[in-house]
Design a protein around this motif. Structure first.
Motif, short mmCIF file in Angstrom:
data_model
loop_
_atom_site.label_atom_id
_atom_site.label_comp_id
_atom_site.label_asym_id
_atom_site.label_seq_id
_atom_site.Cartn_x
_atom_site.Cartn_y
_atom_site.Cartn_z
N CYS A 119 0.85 -1.18 0.00
CA CYS A 119 0.00 0.00 0.00
C CYS A 119 0.89 1.24 0.00
O CYS A 119 1.73 1.40 0.90
CB CYS A 119 -0.91 -0.02 1.23
SG CYS A 119 -1.86 1.50 1.47
N LYS A 120 0.72 2.10 -0.99
CA LYS A 120 1.55 3.30 -1.10
C LYS A 120 0.74 4.53 -0.75
O LYS A 120 -0.34 4.77 -1.30
CB LYS A 120 2.11 3.42 -2.52
CG LYS A 120 3.03 4.63 -2.69
CD LYS A 120 3.62 4.68 -4.09
CE LYS A 120 4.57 5.86 -4.23
NZ LYS A 120 5.16 5.93 -5.59
N MET A 122 0.21 8.18 -1.23
CA MET A 122 0.57 9.15 -2.25
C MET A 122 0.53 10.57 -1.68
O MET A 122 0.20 10.78 -0.51
CB MET A 122 -0.40 9.01 -3.44
CG MET A 122 -0.41 7.61 -4.03
SD MET A 122 -1.69 7.34 -5.28
CE MET A 122 -1.07 8.40 -6.59
N SER A 133 -2.64 3.92 -2.92
CA SER A 133 -2.43 3.17 -4.15
C SER A 133 -1.94 1.77 -3.77
O SER A 133 -1.07 1.62 -2.91
CB SER A 133 -1.38 3.86 -5.02
OG SER A 133 -1.05 3.09 -6.14
#
Length: 400
Positions: A119-120, A122, A133
């Protein structure tokens, strides 16, 4: 994804922790255990004080309830990269506050289907929350075969000591330090045994999964797959690394090569230079009798005490055998271990294998971005640790 159905629950939790408590209860009632399940969104609470910065302190009871909800179901948090926090209140001064309110939780099935999911967080724009993301591809590359590690659970097998005794007493013409060199010649035979072992471990995981079914919470301590999955997800992901010259490394291969180059330079021996003679400033603090005691051959009891002082769960060296193996098989291996230790104190040349070690990199911070943010430690063989412990025990009483 891959022709497999999976379930996603979007969460938008209330601000009041009493109302959130009802949400935790409903989610547990609707828990999915036979299919991949992702539970993600704004949970409106944190798991610990390290996930909050500025503003008023978070309610401890609310944090404990959230952690209890995660632990009771056995949720595993998806790995994250990017920003440390996911929400900002937009205030100024002392009222300014950041928190990690958004996350993605997975059940054990999902964690096994998506072992490299990430899980990024942003960049935040118009909202007070950062967009999330998700990446479900392989984010890392494993280099070389997996290393052998002795499993303490083998000790409980009824035939364990018989197997060790039969193989340990196989015809070998020597003992002590040189014994290890000869044993390494037959290492290829161990590889076949290791493949058989991995096959049986896979069978055991299948058996446990079938046995646990929907009752894995009650049998959680027996779920090998759960603990294996949880352990793999706890391993940190290094997405990019910056070199001292400013170059950014963003692929697994480049990061791997960069780490080797950096620590080769960091750990290599320095150029020797002429040093002044300061021996006349050093006074004798050890008596001749004490020096003789330092050099005498260790007794069987001294070697045993040093071996048994090493924790069973201590990380093993390159051979994969921890102190648990030697302690469980002491009656079988005692003579060889004592002979090896005495060889060392006599002054016989020590095979390279004993002084070789794994270099493990421990991050100094949560998300390191440079190789200087890691602390290297050496994982040494058990016998090497015994050498060191005996020396330290003998030196401690005579040195202040």
């Amino acid at each position: 994804m891959d022709n497999r159905n999976f379930i996603v629950s979007m969460v938008y939790a209330k601000c009041n922790h009493v109302e959130r408590r009802e949400l935790w209860r409903v989610l547990q009632l609707d828990a999915v255990q036979d299919a991949p399940w992702l539970c993600l969104g704004d949970f409106n609470t944190i798991r610990g004080e390290e996930e909050h910065c500025g503003g008023r302190p978070r309610l401890r009871a609310a944090i404990d309830e959230f952690n209890e909800f995660i632990d009771n179901y056995g949720f595993i948090e998806m790995k994250t990269v990017g920003s440390k926090f996911s929400w900002c209140n937009g205030q100024r001064g002392l009222a300014w506050s950041w928190s990690k309110l958004d996350r993605c939780l997975m059940n054990v099935v999902a964690a096994n289907v998506f072992p490299n999911a990430c899980c990024k967080y942003m960049a935040r724009s118009t909202s007070d929350h950062t967009p999330l993301s998700f990446v479900f591809k392989n984010l890392g590359t494993r280099y070389g075969p997996s290393s052998f590690k002795f499993q303490q659970m083998w000790v409980s097998h009824s035939n364990f000591l018989n197997v060790v005794k039969e193989n340990w007493s196989a015809s070998v013409d020597t003992m002590g330090l040189s014994l290890e060199t000869q044993l390494q010649v037959g290492f290829s035979d161990l590889l076949g045994a290791k493949e058989d072992l991995e096959m049986w471990m896979q069978r055991e995981e299948t058996r446990l999964s079938q046995h646990v079914k929907l009752r894995w919470m009650e049998k959680g301590e027996a779920s090998a797959k759960f603990f294996k999955t949880f352990g793999s997800l706890k391993k940190p992901i290094v997405q990019e690394m910056r070199c001292p010259d400013g170059m950014c490394l963003d692929s697994p291969e480049a990061i791997h090569s960069g780490a080797v180059d950096y620590f080769n330079l960091f750990l290599k021996a320095q150029v020797r230079r002429e040093l002044p003679d300061l021996s006349y400033l050093v006074q004798n603090s050890i008596l001749e009798e004490e020096n003789d005691n330092l050099l005498q051959l260790p007794s069987i009891q001294e070697v045993k005490e040093a071996m048994f002082s090493i924790p069973v769960d201590s990380s093993p060296g390159p051979d994969g055998f921890g102190s648990g193996f030697y302690r469980a098989c002491w009656d079988i291996v005692e003579d060889d271990v004592v002979a090896a230790v005495r060889d060392f104190f006599i002054g016989n040349s020590m095979p390279r294998f004993y002084s070789a070690s794994y270099i493990a990199l421990i991050p100094k911070m949560q998300k390191p971005t440079g190789f200087d943010k890691f602390r290297p430690i050496s994982l040494c063989s058990v016998v090497y640790k015994v050498f060191s412990k005996i020396l330290v025990r003998r030196l401690s009483p005579i040195l202040n």
